[in-house]
Design an enzyme around this catalytic site. Structure first.
Site, PDB file in Angstrom:
ATOM      1  N   TYR A 312       0.602  -1.259  -0.013  1.00 42.08           N
ATOM      2  CA  TYR A 312       0.064   0.140   0.425  1.00 42.08           C
ATOM      3  C   TYR A 312       1.295   1.440   0.099  1.00 42.08           C
ATOM      4  O   TYR A 312       1.629   0.792   0.574  1.00 42.08           O
ATOM      5  CB  TYR A 312      -0.902   0.053   1.313  1.00 42.08           C
ATOM      6  CG  TYR A 312      -0.401   0.090   2.429  1.00 42.08           C
ATOM      7  CD1 TYR A 312      -0.005   1.196   3.011  1.00 42.08           C
ATOM      8  CD2 TYR A 312       0.040  -0.801   3.028  1.00 42.08           C
ATOM      9  CE1 TYR A 312       0.920   0.696   4.120  1.00 42.08           C
ATOM     10  CE2 TYR A 312       0.825  -1.354   3.943  1.00 42.08           C
ATOM     11  CZ  TYR A 312       0.542  -0.069   5.215  1.00 42.08           C
ATOM     12  OH  TYR A 312       1.849   0.107   6.489  1.00 42.08           O
ATOM     13  N   SER A 325       6.399   0.715  15.753  1.00 42.60           N
ATOM     14  CA  SER A 325       6.125  -0.383  14.616  1.00 42.60           C
ATOM     15  C   SER A 325       5.046  -0.225  13.382  1.00 42.60           C
ATOM     16  O   SER A 325       4.965  -0.467  12.463  1.00 42.60           O
ATOM     17  CB  SER A 325       5.663  -1.647  15.139  1.00 42.60           C
ATOM     18  OG  SER A 325       4.572  -1.768  15.477  1.00 42.60           O
ATOM     19  N   GLY A 326       4.190   0.754  13.920  1.00 45.36           N
ATOM     20  CA  GLY A 326       3.741   1.779  12.941  1.00 45.36           C
ATOM     21  C   GLY A 326       2.054   1.059  12.853  1.00 45.36           C
ATOM     22  O   GLY A 326       0.975   1.231  12.170  1.00 45.36           O
ATOM     23  N   HIS A 330      -7.278   5.166  12.253  1.00 47.53           N
ATOM     24  CA  HIS A 330      -7.338   5.861  11.079  1.00 47.53           C
ATOM     25  C   HIS A 330      -8.584   5.557  10.471  1.00 47.53           C
ATOM     26  O   HIS A 330      -9.254   4.796  10.557  1.00 47.53           O
ATOM     27  CB  HIS A 330      -5.651   6.473  10.399  1.00 47.53           C
ATOM     28  CG  HIS A 330      -5.561   5.196   9.738  1.00 47.53           C
ATOM     29  ND1 HIS A 330      -6.345   4.795   8.814  1.00 47.53           N
ATOM     30  CD2 HIS A 330      -4.798   3.881   9.614  1.00 47.53           C
ATOM     31  CE1 HIS A 330      -5.690   2.989   7.877  1.00 47.53           C
ATOM     32  NE2 HIS A 330      -4.947   2.900   9.188  1.00 47.53           N
ATOM     33  N   HIS A 346      -4.108  -4.171   7.418  1.00 49.54           N
ATOM     34  CA  HIS A 346      -2.412  -4.188   6.873  1.00 49.54           C
ATOM     35  C   HIS A 346      -1.920  -4.118   8.772  1.00 49.54           C
ATOM     36  O   HIS A 346      -0.535  -3.559   9.172  1.00 49.54           O
ATOM     37  CB  HIS A 346      -1.909  -3.435   6.603  1.00 49.54           C
ATOM     38  CG  HIS A 346      -1.652  -4.317   5.516  1.00 49.54           C
ATOM     39  ND1 HIS A 346      -2.358  -3.488   3.961  1.00 49.54           N
ATOM     40  CD2 HIS A 346      -1.312  -4.631   4.423  1.00 49.54           C
ATOM     41  CE1 HIS A 346      -2.613  -3.690   2.950  1.00 49.54           C
ATOM     42  NE2 HIS A 346      -1.693  -4.790   3.152  1.00 49.54           N
ATOM     43  N   CYS A 348      -3.455  -1.565  11.292  1.00 50.12           N
ATOM     44  CA  CYS A 348      -4.082  -0.610  11.999  1.00 50.12           C
ATOM     45  C   CYS A 348      -5.477  -0.978  11.804  1.00 50.12           C
ATOM     46  O   CYS A 348      -6.144  -1.968  11.742  1.00 50.12           O
ATOM     47  CB  CYS A 348      -4.367   0.953  10.903  1.00 50.12           C
ATOM     48  SG  CYS A 348      -1.848   1.363  11.061  1.00 50.12           S
TER      49      CYS A 348
END
Length: 403
Positions: A312, A325-326, A330, A346, A348
């Site tokens: 993505y 780590s992300g 959102h 992925h 989130c």
């Protein structure tokens, strides 16, 4: 023959002003300076004269090593007053021993500075004296610096720890931790714990035993100036920060039910449908307690930055960062078909534009996200953001260097 009387020969007394001054004064010595002691009254006899107390100051000399307190000791008497002037004419405070023979500064001397020490003394017989000495400390060959959270003057959520991340390694963790003081308005119980930050640097966090009480006022006083961190170098400044704890807000994410609930003061404010990470070691969401690190707003998210190839490359709105780590919460309108139905992101926690905008307006840095679900890939690590809360209290206390 006439007799002459022979009697004792009387010699005239010699008492010049210089001789009298020499007999009536005593020298008060110090490490690198001295001053005359007070004189006795003119009527005192020789046997009642006494020298003033001797003063010793450590450290002393030039280019001495920093990182130790100033100690002033009186021999043959007691200390009446001690003044230590440091860099920028800032005085060091200190503590006088019960017998008044030793004074010790509250702070260590700092690198690359000059100090002047003045001490007043008194003997048991009443003789007073004054001593002055000075010394300089060697400059730091290497300096260690600190990044800290939260910021000064902020209002944070109930899960926000105090966190210090050091530029260079800290090999003497106990020495550093001794200089860190946390003061709270309600005597909150808490402890420091040492971690290796996600960045690989040394880090120490102070977290309460339980979430903060709303309204708690907190002050960090990191009195690190003059502290040697070991091979990482010296600290050459102090750090202070004060913050306030806001309302008790907890975001609960249930990955099995695919929903997110905001609770405030124990009451449900709103529940919205979400889609978490696709089950799997690379794409699943983390479980456990994550803490809002930042409200980053609009963010370009590229899968290559988290090791997922070209999966993505999106511009994402209302982004709330939860881990280094992300993992974010959102807006994810492209995933609308799965909200409340399946975990297909992925990693989130995605939701509609409207729900993401609402959540973004409600939460603050330091709010906890309590995430549960069988499809999670594991528990948030303590160093991955503020995963401190995923460590039991007894285990957390063991992370202190002063346990």
């Amino acid at each position: 023959m006439s007799r002459k009387r022979v009697g004792p020969i009387r010699r005239p007394r010699l008492r010049t002003a210089a001789v009298a001054a020499a007999l009536l004064s005593a020298v008060l010595t110090a490490c690198s300076g001295s001053a005359p002691a007070a004189t006795h009254a003119a009527g005192d006899t020789e046997q009642h004269k006494e020298r003033a107390a001797t003063v010793t100051v450590t450290p002393h000399g030039g280019r001495v090593t920093a990182g130790e307190p100033v100690r002033v000791t009186a021999k043959g008497g007691t200390l009446t007053a001690v003044t230590v002037a440091g860099p920028h004419d800032k005085a060091l405070t200190g503590t006088l021993s019960a017998d008044r023979r030793t004074w010790t500064s509250d702070r260590n001397v700092v690198p690359g500075a000059s100090y002047t020490v003045e001490a007043g003394t008194r003997t048991p017989g009443g003789t007073t004296g004054r001593s002055e000495s000075s010394f300089t400390t060697a400059a730091a060959r290497k300096v260690n610096k600190v990044d800290w959270r939260p910021g000064d003057g902020t209002t944070v959520g109930v899960a926000q720890p105090i966190s210090l991340v050091f530029d260079n390694p800290v090999t003497d963790k106990a020495a550093v931790e001794r200089q860190l003081k946390v003061t709270t308005s309600d005597d909150t119980e808490g402890s420091w714990g040492w971690l290796t930050d996600y960045s690989g640097r040394d880090r120490v966090d102070w977290r309460p035993r339980e979430y903060w009480r709303p309204g708690t006022e907190v002050t960090l006083d990191a009195r690190l100036d003059g502290t040697d961190s070991g091979r990482g170098g010296w600290f050459v400044r102090d750090y202070q920060a004060s913050f306030t704890v806001g309302a008790r807000q907890v975001v609960k994410v249930d990955l099995d039910r695919k929903q997110l609930t905001l609770q405030r003061d124990g009451r449900t404010v709103r529940t919205v449908p979400v889609s978490g990470g696709t089950p799997g070691p690379d794409t699943g969401s983390w479980r456990g307690t994550a803490v809002v690190l930042a409200k980053e707003g609009t963010v370009r998210m590229n899968s290559e930055t988290v090791g997922l190839g070209d999966a993505y490359d999106e511009t994402v709105h209302d982004s709330i960062r939860l881990t280094w780590s992300g993992m974010y919460a959102h807006a994810a309108p492209w995933n609308a078909a799965f909200f409340g139905r399946a975990n297909r992101s992925h990693g989130c926690v995605g939701m509609s534009d409207a729900d993401a905008g609402w959540l973004y307006s409600q939460v603050r840095v330091g709010d906890p996200f309590e995430i549960k679900g069988s499809e999670a890939k594991g528990t948030v690590a303590p160093n991955n953001g503020f995963g401190d809360w995923n460590v039991g209290w007894d285990q957390w206390r063991q992370k202190s260097a002063l346990r």
